[in-house]
Design an enzyme around this catalytic site. Structure first.
Site, PDB file in Angstrom:
ATOM      1  N   CYS A  80     -26.632  26.504  -3.386  1.00 45.49           N
ATOM      2  CA  CYS A  80     -26.493  27.886  -3.855  1.00 45.49           C
ATOM      3  C   CYS A  80     -26.871  27.988  -5.330  1.00 45.49           C
ATOM      4  O   CYS A  80     -28.031  27.852  -5.678  1.00 45.49           O
ATOM      5  CB  CYS A  80     -25.082  28.375  -3.553  1.00 45.49           C
ATOM      6  N   HIS A 172     -23.187  26.745   1.614  1.00 44.40           N
ATOM      7  CA  HIS A 172     -22.176  25.837   1.059  1.00 44.40           C
ATOM      8  C   HIS A 172     -21.610  24.887   2.116  1.00 44.40           C
ATOM      9  O   HIS A 172     -20.506  25.131   2.631  1.00 44.40           O
ATOM     10  CB  HIS A 172     -21.008  26.664   0.496  1.00 44.40           C
ATOM     11  N   GLU A 174     -20.074  22.251   1.750  1.00 48.11           N
ATOM     12  CA  GLU A 174     -18.808  21.642   1.298  1.00 48.11           C
ATOM     13  C   GLU A 174     -17.595  22.479   1.711  1.00 48.11           C
ATOM     14  O   GLU A 174     -16.467  22.023   1.606  1.00 48.11           O
ATOM     15  CB  GLU A 174     -18.823  21.425  -0.228  1.00 48.11           C
TER      16      GLU A 174
HETATM   17  N1  GLN Z   1     -24.734  34.369  -7.166  1.00 44.49           N
HETATM   18  C1  GLN Z   1     -24.618  33.100  -7.869  1.00 44.49           C
HETATM   19  C2  GLN Z   1     -25.733  32.944  -8.897  1.00 44.49           C
HETATM   20  O1  GLN Z   1     -26.694  33.634  -8.823  1.00 44.49           O
HETATM   21  C3  GLN Z   1     -24.645  31.957  -6.889  1.00 44.49           C
HETATM   22  C4  GLN Z   1     -23.466  32.071  -5.958  1.00 44.49           C
HETATM   23  C5  GLN Z   1     -22.960  30.753  -5.449  1.00 44.49           C
HETATM   24  O2  GLN Z   1     -23.284  29.681  -5.944  1.00 44.49           O
HETATM   25  N2  GLN Z   1     -22.096  30.853  -4.468  1.00 44.49           N
HETATM   26  O3  GLN Z   1     -25.627  32.111  -9.749  1.00 44.49           O
END
Ligand code: GLN
Length: 202
Positions: A80, A172, A174
């Site tokens: 992410c 995610h 994890e």
């Molecule tokens: N929206 C976050 C970003 O742009 C990422 C979200 C996440 O890691 N769950 O940094």
């Protein structure tokens, strides 16, 4: 063979990754300094807030050492926010990133209604059982370079990619009890460790 995997501990969901990596069979340690980084065979950059982490990486002078290790072959996995930080290009972000995987990502791309969701995701590289993928304000991948392998898509948008020793997931792993993506990354680390330790041909 035992390998040590680090989780970048500047911000984000560090503890969950450490637990999942241990469950998948690795020694897992938090990485906050350059000395920590020197001790690991692979690195995970977890979810969190990309703009914050880019600033912290600069402040703690960690960006360049990470780039150097990854270019020298150390496997890196960004989940992410971690994938955003590792990407070459981020649509609409006016901040330098590590540029370690040749993709363009768009932040918070799945829109408000799907801000957070658990989706059964087909990931052929992990077998035929769908993966329970948790998306939280997730980015999608809108461009992949010629050497990038697209490992999974959600609604026609890339959400898991690999380029050599760099892995990225929009979701995610994890946060679920399914440790197959952690296992996949551990294999990358084991492979890289073997290559790194192999004696040169006589
Ligand atoms: N929206 C976050 C970003 O742009 C990422 C979200 C996440 O890691 N769950 O940094």
């Amino acid at each position: 063979m035992g390998v040590t995997v680090g989780v970048l501990g500047l911000q984000g969901d560090v503890v969950e990754h450490l637990a999942a990596l241990r469950a998948a069979g690795a020694d897992a340690v938090e990485v906050k300094t350059r000395a920590d980084l020197a001790r690991v065979d692979g690195l995970v950059i977890p979810g969190g807030e990309s703009t914050t982490v880019m600033k912290l990486l600069a402040r703690f002078e960690m960006a360049q050492p990470i780039v150097e290790r990854v270019r020298a072959g150390m496997p890196l996995w960004g989940t992410c926010m971690g994938m955003i930080v590792a990407a070459k290009d981020v649509a609409g972000l006016d901040q330098p990133t590590l540029g370690l995987i040749d993709i363009t990502v768009r932040r918070n791309a799945f829109g408000r209604q799907n801000d957070s969701a658990e989706v059964p995701l087909a990931i052929p590289a992990l077998g035929s059982t769908p993966f329970p993928a948790v998306f939280i304000r997730a980015p999608w991948i809108e461009r992949t370079g010629p050497r990038v392998e697209l490992l999974a898509e959600r609604d026609g948008h890339g959400v898991m990619v690999r380029e050599g020793n760099v892995l990225g997931t929009s979701f995610h792993p994890e946060l679920t009890g399914d440790h197959r993506v952690h296992g996949y990354f551990l294999e990358m680390v084991r492979e890289a460790t073997k290559v790194g330790k192999a004696s040169p041909a006589a």
